[in-house]
Structures are given as C-alpha cells and as structure tokens.
Scaffold this motif. Structure first.
Motif, PDB file in Angstrom:
ATOM      1  N   LEU A 174      13.175  47.495  50.511  1.00  0.00           N
ATOM      2  CA  LEU A 174      14.212  48.361  51.051  1.00  0.00           C
ATOM      3  C   LEU A 174      13.817  49.829  51.177  1.00  0.00           C
ATOM      4  O   LEU A 174      14.494  50.583  51.870  1.00  0.00           O
ATOM      5  N   ILE A 175      12.743  50.255  50.516  1.00  0.00           N
ATOM      6  CA  ILE A 175      12.429  51.682  50.403  1.00  0.00           C
ATOM      7  C   ILE A 175      11.203  52.061  51.230  1.00  0.00           C
ATOM      8  O   ILE A 175      10.196  51.350  51.241  1.00  0.00           O
ATOM      9  N   GLY A 176      11.298  53.217  51.913  1.00  0.00           N
ATOM     10  CA  GLY A 176      10.146  53.745  52.646  1.00  0.00           C
ATOM     11  C   GLY A 176       9.778  52.931  53.862  1.00  0.00           C
ATOM     12  O   GLY A 176       8.654  53.024  54.356  1.00  0.00           O
ATOM     13  N   ARG A 177      10.723  52.167  54.390  1.00  0.00           N
ATOM     14  CA  ARG A 177      10.474  51.354  55.577  1.00  0.00           C
ATOM     15  C   ARG A 177      10.886  52.115  56.831  1.00  0.00           C
ATOM     16  O   ARG A 177      11.811  52.920  56.804  1.00  0.00           O
ATOM     17  N   VAL A 178      10.224  51.840  57.945  1.00  0.00           N
ATOM     18  CA  VAL A 178      10.691  52.388  59.214  1.00  0.00           C
ATOM     19  C   VAL A 178      12.087  51.830  59.446  1.00  0.00           C
ATOM     20  O   VAL A 178      12.307  50.623  59.428  1.00  0.00           O
ATOM     21  N   ALA A 179      13.057  52.725  59.643  1.00  0.00           N
ATOM     22  CA  ALA A 179      14.469  52.353  59.539  1.00  0.00           C
ATOM     23  C   ALA A 179      14.869  51.215  60.471  1.00  0.00           C
ATOM     24  O   ALA A 179      15.527  50.256  60.051  1.00  0.00           O
ATOM     25  N   TRP A 180      14.475  51.283  61.739  1.00  0.00           N
ATOM     26  CA  TRP A 180      14.919  50.253  62.685  1.00  0.00           C
ATOM     27  C   TRP A 180      14.241  48.927  62.410  1.00  0.00           C
ATOM     28  O   TRP A 180      14.825  47.856  62.665  1.00  0.00           O
ATOM     29  N   PHE A 212      24.703  47.743  47.940  1.00  0.00           N
ATOM     30  CA  PHE A 212      23.723  48.790  48.203  1.00  0.00           C
ATOM     31  C   PHE A 212      24.007  49.383  49.569  1.00  0.00           C
ATOM     32  O   PHE A 212      24.544  48.724  50.453  1.00  0.00           O
ATOM     33  N   GLU A 213      23.679  50.668  49.704  1.00  0.00           N
ATOM     34  CA  GLU A 213      23.858  51.394  50.960  1.00  0.00           C
ATOM     35  C   GLU A 213      22.508  51.946  51.386  1.00  0.00           C
ATOM     36  O   GLU A 213      21.645  52.211  50.552  1.00  0.00           O
ATOM     37  N   ARG A 214      22.338  52.111  52.688  1.00  0.00           N
ATOM     38  CA  ARG A 214      21.074  52.602  53.211  1.00  0.00           C
ATOM     39  C   ARG A 214      21.266  53.860  54.033  1.00  0.00           C
ATOM     40  O   ARG A 214      22.328  54.112  54.579  1.00  0.00           O
ATOM     41  N   GLY A 215      20.191  54.633  54.111  1.00  0.00           N
ATOM     42  CA  GLY A 215      20.139  55.781  54.990  1.00  0.00           C
ATOM     43  C   GLY A 215      18.696  55.991  55.393  1.00  0.00           C
ATOM     44  O   GLY A 215      17.816  55.185  55.070  1.00  0.00           O
ATOM     45  N   ALA A 216      18.429  57.079  56.101  1.00  0.00           N
ATOM     46  CA  ALA A 216      17.066  57.372  56.531  1.00  0.00           C
ATOM     47  C   ALA A 216      16.794  58.850  56.389  1.00  0.00           C
ATOM     48  O   ALA A 216      17.696  59.677  56.488  1.00  0.00           O
ATOM     49  N   ALA A 227      17.733  54.165  49.807  1.00  0.00           N
ATOM     50  CA  ALA A 227      18.848  53.283  49.461  1.00  0.00           C
ATOM     51  C   ALA A 227      19.528  53.783  48.200  1.00  0.00           C
ATOM     52  O   ALA A 227      18.901  54.384  47.325  1.00  0.00           O
ATOM     53  N   SER A 228      20.838  53.535  48.127  1.00  0.00           N
ATOM     54  CA  SER A 228      21.583  53.794  46.899  1.00  0.00           C
ATOM     55  C   SER A 228      22.219  52.479  46.453  1.00  0.00           C
ATOM     56  O   SER A 228      22.642  51.669  47.284  1.00  0.00           O
ATOM     57  N   PHE A 229      22.254  52.292  45.153  1.00  0.00           N
ATOM     58  CA  PHE A 229      22.750  51.060  44.567  1.00  0.00           C
ATOM     59  C   PHE A 229      23.875  51.418  43.607  1.00  0.00           C
ATOM     60  O   PHE A 229      23.741  52.360  42.821  1.00  0.00           O
TER      61      PHE A 229
END
Length: 256
Positions: A174-180, A212-216, A227-229
């Motif tokens: 989930l972390i440090g990935r290209v968002a799309w 969990f929530e995601r952002g970029a 991500a926040s958990f």
C-alpha cells in the motif's frame, strides 16, 4: 521568441520583491529559472542550472530509490515490512496501546519518537501525535505518525509514502506505490476476493470495512501513495472520521 527579444525593454529599476520559479524546457530533461518582479510583471532569463540540465530522467518506480533536490524515495527493499490486520494491528503496533508503550515498541525497531499534544478531537479528551523517525532520510518528514486519545490509546497510524514502512494488506503493498497503479490493483483485488470497494474522500480506491484510507504525495513528477489506518471503535463511524485534518491533507503543502 527572437522577435520578442529584439524589442527594446525599458530599465527595470530597483526590485523590492523578487520572485523566482523553475520551468521546464523539456520535461524530465532540462529546466531553467525565471526571475520576475511581481510589482512590474517584468521577467529576466537565467541560464539553465547545469546540475539539473545534465541530470538523466528516471521514472519513479516501486522498487528503486530515487533522489531529487526536494524528494528522497526509499527503495521498497529498504523499507521495514509491516502487516496489517484491520482494526487490530499495524506492523508492531496494536490499536488501543498506550503512547508510552508504543514509543518503547517502536524504539525496538530503530525509530526515534517525538511527541506533542495537538488540538483535541473531543473537548473532554486530550489527544497526542507521536512522530517516528528512523534515519537521516526522515529529517524533514517522519516515516510514521501515530495519534492517541486519552483513555482510548492508539486510534490512527499514518504511514508516509516516501520513506515509511511498507504495509501489506491481503498481499497488496500500500505504501510508496504509483497512485493510479495501486488503484487498479486494489480494484482488481477486490473483484478477485469478492470484496466491496469504494473511492475514499481523497479520491482513491479503498476496500470497504478494512479501515484504511489512502492519499498521494508528490515525488518529482509522480504521485506516490500514503495510507492511514484506524480503529474508530465506538468513537466514530469510520477510520476517516478518526483521522486528524493534518493526515487528510498530507502531501499537498508546498514541497511537503
């Protein structure tokens, strides 16, 4: 452009408030600076900086470290590998743990803590943020932020996209990935597993009921995932409701 340059320009005079900005001559390959006077809207060309002009362009990748003047992305192989059990654990941390115990646990993983009291989520309960840094690369932005509420313990864990630990959920990083790209993988993973998915308030794909929530956040010309958990328990309806405003806006301030 040559015709514009041939037109005589009146003298600029004294500049009280200079402005400087970068612009691309060829994106990813060569850049230049523009210096202007906001009061007169006059511009002056400045030669391309050699160290930027000669820097080879590289696409941000999930598995390699990338360094620029403003961002440093930790290679996935160099990140600590964490698991995630919804509403129970993130890496070595259990939701509900006391902040002092969390500091001790994270110290065992090489993290240094800095804590402060923040604006209260509830007027009757104090709330703290504890920032965890592991190395010099975390100097400007902590790798992990944990949020604690008095009498409740750990309620929210934020993991930075540039150099936070890698958190894996159901086999998906989930972390440090290209968002799309992560959007596409989570959507396909939900269909494969028969899970419900939705677009969280930041506009990115998340799995329903996984808390969990995601952002970029910006890394050069790429957006990488954070991500926040959370564990809302009986205090809120969702993990998003538990996340402090600073978590929701992460990555969009200038230079972050």
């Amino acid at each position: 452009m040559d015709l514009l340059r041939s037109v005589p320009q009146p003298p600029v005079g004294a500049v009280r408030f200079p402005g400087v900005d970068d612009f691309a001559l060829r994106k990813g390959a060569s850049y230049a600076n523009a210096c202007s006077s906001p009061m007169t809207v006059r511009h002056r060309e400045i030669p391309v900086r050699a160290e930027i002009r000669d820097r080879p362009h590289r696409r941000v990748d999930d598995h390699e470290a990338v360094n620029t003047d403003y961002w440093a992305v930790l290679a996935d192989s160099d990140r600590e590998q964490w698991g995630f059990v919804p509403r129970r654990t993130v890496g070595p941390l259990d939701f509900g743990v006391d902040r002092h115990e969390a500091v001790t646990i994270m110290a065992g993983h090489g993290f240094v803590a800095e804590e402060c009291e923040i604006e209260r989520w509830n007027p009757q309960r104090a709330q703290w943020r504890v920032e965890f840094r592991r190395a010099e690369s975390d100097e400007h932005q902590p790798a992990v932020k944990c949020y604690f509420i008095e009498g409740v313990g750990l309620t929210c864990v934020f993991v930075d996209g540039l150099h936070g630990p890698q958190v894996t959920c159901e086999g998906i990083r989930l972390i440090g990935r290209v968002a799309w790209e992560l959007d596409a993988e989570l959507e396909a993973g939900a269909v494969e597993r028969g899970l419900s998915w939705w677009y969280c308030p930041t506009g990115y794909v998340c799995w329903a009921d996984f808390s969990f929530e995601r952002g970029a956040q910006v890394a050069g010309d790429t957006l990488l995932s954070w991500a926040s958990f959370g564990n809302p328990g009986e205090l809120a309806n969702s993990s998003w409701d538990m996340a402090p405003a600073e978590v929701r806006h992460h990555g969009w301030s200038a230079w972050n």
